[in-house]
Scaffold this active site. Structure first.
Site, PDB file in Angstrom:
ATOM      1  N   GLU A  51       0.901  -1.347  -0.024  1.00  0.00           N
ATOM      2  CA  GLU A  51      -0.032  -0.136   0.060  1.00  0.00           C
ATOM      3  C   GLU A  51       1.082   1.217  -0.059  1.00  0.00           C
ATOM      4  O   GLU A  51       1.512   1.545   1.028  1.00  0.00           O
ATOM      5  CB  GLU A  51      -1.011  -0.196   1.199  1.00  0.00           C
ATOM      6  CG  GLU A  51      -2.098   0.905   1.367  1.00  0.00           C
ATOM      7  CD  GLU A  51      -2.623   0.879   2.608  1.00  0.00           C
ATOM      8  OE1 GLU A  51      -3.062   1.870   3.628  1.00  0.00           O
ATOM      9  OE2 GLU A  51      -3.122  -0.558   3.114  1.00  0.00           O
ATOM     10  N   ASP A  62      -4.881  10.029   9.149  1.00  0.00           N
ATOM     11  CA  ASP A  62      -3.706   9.561   9.369  1.00  0.00           C
ATOM     12  C   ASP A  62      -2.867   9.815  11.079  1.00  0.00           C
ATOM     13  O   ASP A  62      -3.397  11.149  11.313  1.00  0.00           O
ATOM     14  CB  ASP A  62      -2.219   9.902   8.429  1.00  0.00           C
ATOM     15  CG  ASP A  62      -2.853   9.144   7.140  1.00  0.00           C
ATOM     16  OD1 ASP A  62      -3.141   8.274   6.896  1.00  0.00           O
ATOM     17  OD2 ASP A  62      -2.586  10.092   6.079  1.00  0.00           O
TER      18      ASP A  62
END
EC number: 4.2.1.20
Length: 262
Positions: A51, A62
């Site tokens: 990924e 995030d």
């Protein structure tokens, strides 16, 4: 319909071991060449699916470690064309399928058709899109089907049964199953919501579900693979690369990948 490379890799991991390890790293962190080397090391030391993250100025999902890494990449001059270079160089070296994790704005700015064509030409397998849902992704669904790219949508513990069905019907590769509400990062214990959400996705018709957010060691991976098809690890790998370079990353990947063993 034939299985995608991502689906094949996950199913192969389930035959050989408990399930798949999906490993995340940002493109161009700490620099472009090292990010290529790091992604190759990730594949060669135990990741079944890669990924590659697109550095973005407003990474709402995030945690701090990944935010700092993507800011480093942006400060170093990251451009979207660098993403395709990273994917191309990685896929030339390893057979491990490469998904791109990206917020939707960079794709929309670049042009959906153009982005898909350039990703496919670089050898990429598809996109993970954390901030767009199938009901607002008609163009991406149409283009990805035509170009032959996977569409990995996210399912959260708050998703309704109707939404889970829509996500399951429109996702290919796997459904990204969010273990906890919140941002990515390591957790001492995984949320039991992930198990319930995975069961709900099965009921909604999802063939493959991989769990992410909070998975940071071999025990987490092993526990996750008791009920899911794959475990997604990001923060632990980014931290290892940051603190000890590709050598440290390789060591940590091997340690965490041990959790996929029966």
């Amino acid at each position: 319909m034939s299985e995608s490379r991502v689906e094949q890799a996950i199913r192969a991991a389930k035959v050989d071991r408990k399930g798949a390890l999906v490993g995340y790293l940002p493109a161009s962190f700490p620099d472009l060449d090292t990010s290529v080397e790091a992604a190759i090391a990730l594949a060669r030391n135990g990741a079944d699916v890669l990924e590659i993250g697109v550095p973005y100025s407003d990474p709402v999902m995030d945690g701090l470690v990944i935010q700092e890494a993507t800011q480093t990449a942006l400060a170093g001059g990251f451009k979207l064309t660098h993403l395709f270079e990273v994917v191309r160089r990685v896929t030339m070296e390893v057979d491990t399928p490469v998904l791109v994790m990206t917020y939707w704005n960079p794709v929309a700015q670049y042009g959906v058709e153009r982005f898909a064509q350039d990703l496919a030409a670089a050898g990429g397998a598809g996109l993970i899109t954390p901030d767009i849902t199938p009901d607002s992704a008609a163009e991406w669904i149409e283009v990805s089907k035509r170009v032959g790219l996977d569409r990995v949508f996210l399912a959260a513990p708050t998703s309704t049964p109707e939404r889970l069905r829509m996500i399951s019907e429109n996702s290919t590769g796997f459904v990204y199953t969010v273990s906890t509400m919140g941002i990515t990062g390591e957790r001492a214990e995984l949320d039991a919501a992930a198990r319930g959400l995975t069961e709900s996705l099965r009921e909604a018709g999802s063939a493959l579900a991989c769990v992410g957010i909070g998975i940071s060691n071999a025990d987490h991976v092993s526990t996750t693979l008791d009920y899911a098809d794959g475990a997604i690890v990001g923060t632990a790998f980014v931290k290892a690369l940051r603190d000890g370079g590709v050598e440290k990353l390789s060591q940590v990947v091997r340690e965490i990948a041990a959790g996929t063993n029966r």
